[in-house]
Design a protein around this motif. Structure first.
Motif, PDB file in Angstrom:
ATOM      1  N   ARG A   1      46.626  27.444  45.214  1.00 23.36           N
ATOM      2  CA  ARG A   1      47.250  26.141  45.445  1.00 23.36           C
ATOM      3  C   ARG A   1      46.281  24.989  45.240  1.00 23.36           C
ATOM      4  NH1 ARG A   1      49.742  26.718  51.318  1.00 23.36           N
ATOM      5  NH2 ARG A   1      49.603  24.444  51.173  1.00 23.36           N
ATOM      6  N   VAL A   2      44.989  25.261  45.284  1.00 22.51           N
ATOM      7  CA  VAL A   2      43.993  24.197  45.213  1.00 22.51           C
ATOM      8  C   VAL A   2      43.543  24.002  43.766  1.00 22.51           C
ATOM      9  CG1 VAL A   2      41.753  23.393  46.028  1.00 22.51           C
ATOM     10  CG2 VAL A   2      43.204  24.771  47.534  1.00 22.51           C
ATOM     11  N   ALA A   3      43.746  22.816  43.258  1.00 19.95           N
ATOM     12  CA  ALA A   3      43.365  22.512  41.877  1.00 19.95           C
ATOM     13  C   ALA A   3      42.118  21.650  41.876  1.00 19.95           C
ATOM     14  CB  ALA A   3      44.512  21.800  41.164  1.00 19.95           C
ATOM     15  N   SER A   4      40.964  22.275  41.727  1.00 16.88           N
ATOM     16  CA  SER A   4      39.705  21.521  41.696  1.00 16.88           C
ATOM     17  C   SER A   4      38.631  22.372  41.052  1.00 16.88           C
ATOM     18  CB  SER A   4      39.264  21.135  43.109  1.00 16.88           C
ATOM     19  OG  SER A   4      37.957  20.583  43.088  1.00 16.88           O
ATOM     20  N   PRO A   5      37.797  21.769  40.184  1.00 16.02           N
ATOM     21  CA  PRO A   5      36.656  22.514  39.647  1.00 16.02           C
ATOM     22  C   PRO A   5      35.602  22.790  40.707  1.00 16.02           C
ATOM     23  CG  PRO A   5      36.547  20.216  38.971  1.00 16.02           C
ATOM     24  CD  PRO A   5      37.879  20.405  39.632  1.00 16.02           C
ATOM     25  N   HIS A   6      35.750  22.208  41.897  1.00 13.26           N
ATOM     26  CA  HIS A   6      34.778  22.402  42.963  1.00 13.26           C
ATOM     27  C   HIS A   6      35.269  23.379  44.028  1.00 13.26           C
ATOM     28  CE1 HIS A   6      32.026  19.463  41.359  1.00 13.26           C
ATOM     29  NE2 HIS A   6      33.049  18.648  41.189  1.00 13.26           N
ATOM     30  N   VAL A   7      36.330  24.099  43.760  1.00 17.28           N
ATOM     31  CA  VAL A   7      36.802  25.178  44.628  1.00 17.28           C
ATOM     32  C   VAL A   7      36.913  26.433  43.769  1.00 17.28           C
ATOM     33  CG1 VAL A   7      38.680  26.016  46.095  1.00 17.28           C
ATOM     34  CG2 VAL A   7      38.052  23.597  46.143  1.00 17.28           C
ATOM     35  N   VAL A   8      36.386  27.529  44.266  1.00 16.36           N
ATOM     36  CA  VAL A   8      36.398  28.787  43.514  1.00 16.36           C
ATOM     37  C   VAL A   8      37.822  29.130  43.089  1.00 16.36           C
ATOM     38  CG1 VAL A   8      36.173  31.281  43.821  1.00 16.36           C
ATOM     39  CG2 VAL A   8      34.297  29.793  44.455  1.00 16.36           C
ATOM     40  N   ALA A   9      37.985  29.431  41.812  1.00 14.85           N
ATOM     41  CA  ALA A   9      39.315  29.774  41.283  1.00 14.85           C
ATOM     42  C   ALA A   9      39.598  31.257  41.489  1.00 14.85           C
ATOM     43  CB  ALA A   9      39.379  29.433  39.798  1.00 14.85           C
ATOM     44  N   VAL A  10      40.853  31.576  41.778  1.00 13.60           N
ATOM     45  CA  VAL A  10      41.283  32.974  41.860  1.00 13.60           C
ATOM     46  C   VAL A  10      42.024  33.310  40.572  1.00 13.60           C
ATOM     47  CG1 VAL A  10      43.415  32.382  43.114  1.00 13.60           C
ATOM     48  CG2 VAL A  10      42.508  34.706  43.220  1.00 13.60           C
ATOM     49  N   HIS A  11      41.625  34.401  39.917  1.00 12.07           N
ATOM     50  CA  HIS A  11      42.215  34.792  38.635  1.00 12.07           C
ATOM     51  C   HIS A  11      43.319  35.827  38.785  1.00 12.07           C
ATOM     52  CE1 HIS A  11      39.105  32.479  36.798  1.00 12.07           C
ATOM     53  NE2 HIS A  11      38.131  33.336  37.023  1.00 12.07           N
ATOM     54  N   ASP A  12      43.220  36.654  39.816  1.00 14.42           N
ATOM     55  CA  ASP A  12      44.149  37.788  39.902  1.00 14.42           C
ATOM     56  C   ASP A  12      44.113  38.339  41.322  1.00 14.42           C
ATOM     57  OD1 ASP A  12      45.949  39.721  39.137  1.00 14.42           O
ATOM     58  OD2 ASP A  12      44.562  40.822  37.839  1.00 14.42           O
ATOM     59  N   ILE A  13      45.127  39.106  41.653  1.00 19.53           N
ATOM     60  CA  ILE A  13      45.185  39.826  42.919  1.00 19.53           C
ATOM     61  C   ILE A  13      45.755  41.204  42.628  1.00 19.53           C
ATOM     62  CG2 ILE A  13      47.473  38.926  43.509  1.00 19.53           C
ATOM     63  CD1 ILE A  13      46.524  38.876  46.457  1.00 19.53           C
ATOM     64  N   GLY A  14      45.231  42.217  43.275  1.00 18.61           N
ATOM     65  CA  GLY A  14      45.705  43.579  43.008  1.00 18.61           C
ATOM     66  C   GLY A  14      45.487  44.479  44.201  1.00 18.61           C
ATOM     67  N   GLU A  15      45.707  45.762  43.980  1.00 21.45           N
ATOM     68  CA  GLU A  15      45.536  46.756  45.044  1.00 21.45           C
ATOM     69  C   GLU A  15      44.976  48.029  44.449  1.00 21.45           C
ATOM     70  OE1 GLU A  15      48.739  49.114  47.510  1.00 21.45           O
ATOM     71  OE2 GLU A  15      48.458  47.119  48.390  1.00 21.45           O
ATOM     72  N   SER A  16      43.990  48.605  45.111  1.00 21.52           N
ATOM     73  CA  SER A  16      43.354  49.821  44.615  1.00 21.52           C
ATOM     74  C   SER A  16      44.236  51.035  44.873  1.00 21.52           C
ATOM     75  CB  SER A  16      42.001  50.015  45.307  1.00 21.52           C
ATOM     76  OG  SER A  16      42.199  50.417  46.660  1.00 21.52           O
ATOM     77  N   ASP A  17      43.791  52.186  44.336  1.00 23.16           N
ATOM     78  CA  ASP A  17      44.526  53.434  44.573  1.00 23.16           C
ATOM     79  C   ASP A  17      44.518  53.820  46.042  1.00 23.16           C
ATOM     80  OD1 ASP A  17      44.986  53.560  41.868  1.00 23.16           O
ATOM     81  OD2 ASP A  17      43.306  54.917  41.454  1.00 23.16           O
ATOM     82  N   ARG A  18      43.588  53.283  46.795  1.00 23.56           N
ATOM     83  CA  ARG A  18      43.489  53.581  48.229  1.00 23.56           C
ATOM     84  C   ARG A  18      44.155  52.493  49.075  1.00 23.56           C
ATOM     85  NH1 ARG A  18      39.570  57.644  48.737  1.00 23.56           N
ATOM     86  NH2 ARG A  18      39.306  57.214  50.969  1.00 23.56           N
ATOM     87  N   GLN A  19      45.050  51.724  48.436  1.00 18.21           N
ATOM     88  CA  GLN A  19      45.831  50.678  49.105  1.00 18.21           C
ATOM     89  C   GLN A  19      44.948  49.574  49.709  1.00 18.21           C
ATOM     90  OE1 GLN A  19      46.999  54.177  49.776  1.00 18.21           O
ATOM     91  NE2 GLN A  19      48.019  53.558  47.866  1.00 18.21           N
ATOM     92  N   GLN A  20      43.820  49.305  49.060  1.00 18.88           N
ATOM     93  CA  GLN A  20      42.973  48.190  49.468  1.00 18.88           C
ATOM     94  C   GLN A  20      43.265  46.989  48.584  1.00 18.88           C
ATOM     95  OE1 GLN A  20      39.411  51.096  49.242  1.00 18.88           O
ATOM     96  NE2 GLN A  20      38.604  49.287  50.331  1.00 18.88           N
TER      97      GLN A  20
END
Length: 400
Positions: free
Chosen positions: A68-87
């Motif tokens: 939700r945060v649009a700024s070059p001074h806040v770390v961008a998130v590229h993706d979200i996922g889940e491992s085979d161990r449900q992490q």
């Protein structure tokens, strides 16, 4: 990290490498996005916490907040996922130059002390990040040197922080770097709640309202911003006006802090403008303050429109204390003199009803332009770090 000769673990299209950070709930790895051939960061929730629905949802909410945060001074998130161990895991922008905490530690080991250019570089990047977080109706709640990162800027891109200006070149945020704020894992969504929140934050950078469950708003981040700059300038010879600017948002009451990050930054920039006087190395003596109080009383004269002369209760810690002497009432258009009664501390800050501040002056002189109630605040810090505050109310009458 995989054993020598063994393939590195894989999370989706991400080849996971070295561990670059370990927290209470998650581990952070450097990784490679094989599809885009780019270095990223993968933050993986610990397996035991992945089974806790509340912690799991809070971790995922961090990724949503960053989106939700649009700024070059806040770390961008590229993706979200889940491992085979449900992490669950987040794929984040890689800050390749490390943390602000590590940069400052390295500089201090070589005898460095902050310059105006260093302070401005950090303050501008920090304010830009916090403005963007607040614009997204979020409160960060955990601004600290370990959660402020540095990354390489693309060649030729002006990021608005770091580099050189009239104050010089910063050694903290270099000309080819950008400051970015990370870790919104404790952020509070003001659009979805009343602001009630659990206690939390990093010791030393946590505002008083976060010491226990309660209500927070965006002014909690302003307190942390001032605490962070106070840490940055430790041991530096900088204008005393900077101390006053930072102390305003270190007030215990959120109502007495700057209203927003832009106002905070404007005060910091004004305090560091060319020609501002550096902090003097001097020790206040109670006898000098008493003499100033006496002079102020003798200078009042009759018919000044005062109905009382009060000695306000002290705010004290050990041998240090602050109090304000002065009239409780005044008349529109007639000046009022208030006097600082200070002991055991070198510096103090007046906050006037207009929101302006005055540093280290024994007296302030005010002239009201309209009737009503007002207050003047005097703040200082005891040698043990305790914040000292006293408030002097003024009732202003229209007169005849």
């Amino acid at each position: 990290m995989a054993a020598p000769g063994a393939p590195e673990p894989q999370l989706g299209r991400y080849r996971v490498g070295d561990v670059i950070g370990v927290g209470s709930f998650a581990t952070v790895h450097r990784a490679v996005d094989e599809r885009l051939d780019d270095v990223v960061v993968v933050k993986v929730l610990a397996e035991n916490h992945s089974l806790n629905p509340e912690i799991r949802e809070r971790f995922i909410a961090e990724g949503r907040a960053l989106r939700r945060v649009a700024s070059p001074h806040v770390v961008a998130v590229h993706d979200i996922g889940e491992s085979d161990r449900q992490q669950p895991y987040l794929v984040l922008e890689h800050a390749d130059r490390g943390t602000l905490a590590a940069r400052v530690a390295t500089l201090r080991a070589d005898g460095w002390a902050a310059t105006p250019a260093d302070v401005l570089a950090v303050a501008r990047g920090l304010a830009a990040a916090v403005e963007a977080v607040h614009a997204a109706r979020l409160v960060h709640r955990d601004l600290s040197p370990g959660n402020v990162l540095l990354r390489t800027s693309p060649e030729g891109v002006v990021e608005g922080a770091g580099g050189a200006d009239a104050a010089g070149t910063s050694a903290v945020v270099r000309p080819d770097e950008r400051l970015v704020v990370a870790d919104l894992g404790m952020s509070k969504d003001l659009a979805r709640s009343s602001g009630l929140t659990v206690a939390g934050g990093t010791e030393g950078f946590r505002p008083p309202e976060q010491d226990a469950p309660g209500t927070v708003d965006t002014r909690a981040d302003l307190w942390a911003m001032s605490a962070l700059l106070t840490w940055l300038v430790e041991g530096a010879d900088l204008p005393r006006a900077l101390d006053a600017a930072l102390r305003r948002s270190l007030a215990g009451s959120p109502a007495r802090r700057h209203p927003d990050a832009a106002a905070w930054l404007a005060d910091v920039e004004r305090a560091l403008s060319p020609g501002t006087t550096p902090s003097p190395d001097r020790t206040r003596r109670p006898t000098a303050v008493v003499a100033a109080v006496t002079a102020a009383v003798l200078g009042l004269g009759a018919g000044a429109g005062f109905t009382a002369w009060l000695d306000r209760p002290r705010a004290a810690a050990g041998s240090a204390s602050v109090a304000i002497s002065g009239p409780a009432t005044a008349i529109v258009g007639e000046p009022v003199t208030l006097t600082a009664d200070v002991a055991g501390t070198e510096h103090w800050v007046w906050t006037l009803p207009t929101g302006a501040y005055v540093t280290d002056d024994d007296t302030v002189r005010l002239t009201a332009s309209s009737p009503g109630d007002a207050e003047v605040v005097l703040e200082a810090r005891a040698p043990d770090g305790t914040a000292l505050t006293t408030v002097h109310p003024l009732q202003v009458d229209a007169g005849s």
